[in-house]
Design an enzyme around this catalytic site. Structure first.
Site, mmCIF file in Angstrom:
data_model
loop_
_atom_site.group_PDB
_atom_site.id
_atom_site.type_symbol
_atom_site.label_atom_id
_atom_site.label_comp_id
_atom_site.label_asym_id
_atom_site.label_seq_id
_atom_site.Cartn_x
_atom_site.Cartn_y
_atom_site.Cartn_z
ATOM 1 N N ASP A 41 0.837 -1.189 0.000
ATOM 2 C CA ASP A 41 0.000 0.000 0.000
ATOM 3 C C ASP A 41 0.878 1.248 0.000
ATOM 4 O OD1 ASP A 41 0.620 0.364 2.656
ATOM 5 O OD2 ASP A 41 -1.274 -0.390 3.430
ATOM 6 N N LYS A 63 -4.211 3.114 -1.273
ATOM 7 C CA LYS A 63 -5.491 3.495 -0.660
ATOM 8 C C LYS A 63 -5.261 4.809 0.046
ATOM 9 C CE LYS A 63 -8.514 -0.238 -0.225
ATOM 10 N NZ LYS A 63 -9.195 0.262 -1.426
ATOM 11 N N MET A 176 -5.957 8.415 10.964
ATOM 12 C CA MET A 176 -6.696 9.095 9.886
ATOM 13 C C MET A 176 -7.504 10.258 10.460
ATOM 14 S SD MET A 176 -7.804 5.684 7.777
ATOM 15 C CE MET A 176 -7.943 4.624 9.207
#
Ligand code: SAH
Length: 256
Positions: A41, A63, A176
């Site tokens: 990723d 992503k 996040m």
């Protein structure tokens, strides 16, 4: 004569840690070096990918929270396709694959294809970020529980037990959490959290470009805007960098 089909290699879901090759496990390094295909990723750094052999196929399956990303079904198909063809597949994920890594969706695809798998843990961002500020994630007399939260999920900003989080002494590691900082601040203040609650944002933890922003819940959105972060960032609610109280108040005066 019976036909002997070789058993497929187990798909390895490997934690790449926070982005510093020194923080890989020995097992991760060994599996990367032996892989035929590494599907990684966006958060996996170049020096870690450099551990793969020259002939190893490297596939970026990125992503990003609100940004461009490879559809999960396409990632699943990549993993199972290569593994069924007999390749040694390493699915390399930032941090620890078992933390906010959408691991289950990939495991389900691997299981549906009848393939074996193994999980290799990695150093999660919260651990690297705590090390960066010289703090423990748990402390006697302060917090006997620790929460890992995500700032947003597939449906948008994520809802949590704000009342519990607003209590003094709570510690949470928010993944996040950049775009949702104002939302999280609003929810916590609404549930009675103190404006002065320490909040620390660690960008690029354990990497050469690591940055630490020590602030308070009250000033979080403004200080984040000033800092204009571009890398992955972990936000701690309820933790200040060790021995940085003076620096924190100085920063506040400068910004005032
Ligand atoms: N599985 C990963 C988390 C994936 S979610 C882990 O265990 O760490 C992606 C989020 O992780 C980012 O938005 C950020 O909040 C955090 N993150 C990952 N690497 C980081 C790093 N080096 N420094 C700070 N935060 C990081």
């Amino acid at each position: 004569m019976p036909v002997i089909t070789p058993l497929p290699h187990p798909v390895a879901f490997v934690g790449a840690g926070p982005g510093n090759a020194d923080l890989l496990t020995l097992k991760a390094a060994r599996l990367i070096a032996a892989a035929d295909v590494v599907i990684h990723d966006r958060l996996v750094s170049a020096d870690i990918l450099g551990l793969a052999r020259e002939g190893t196929q490297r596939v970026a399956a990125g992503k990003e929270g609100f940004g461009p990303s490879t559809p999960q079904a396409a990632i699943n198909a990549l993993i199972t396709g290569h593994a069924l063809a007999g390749a040694r597949v390493v699915r390399l994920k930032g941090g620890d694959p078992v933390v906010f890594g959408r691991l289950d969706e990939e495991i389900e695809a691997v299981e549906a294809a009848g393939l074996p798998f193994e999980i290799v843990p990695g150093v999660t961002a919260a651990s690297a970020a705590a090390a960066a500020i010289g703090q423990s994630l748990t402390k006697r007399g302060r917090n006997a529980a620790l929460r890992f939260l995500t700032g947003h999920d597939m449906a948008g900003f994520a809802e949590h037990d704000w009342r519990a989080l607003a209590r003094p002494g709570e510690v949470a590691a928010i993944y996040m959490g950049k775009k949702s900082a104002r939302f999280i601040q609003g929810r916590l203040l609404m549930h009675g959290a103190d404006h002065a609650t320490p909040v620390t944002v660690i960008e690029n933890a354990a990497r050469p470009d690591q940055r630490v922003i020590a602030t308070t819940l009250g000033h979080l959105p403004a200080d984040l805007e000033t800092a204009a972060l571009t890398g992955p960032a972990l936000t701690f609610l309820g933790l200040a960098p060790r021995a940085a109280q003076a620096r924190l108040s100085q920063t506040r005066q400068e910004l005032a």
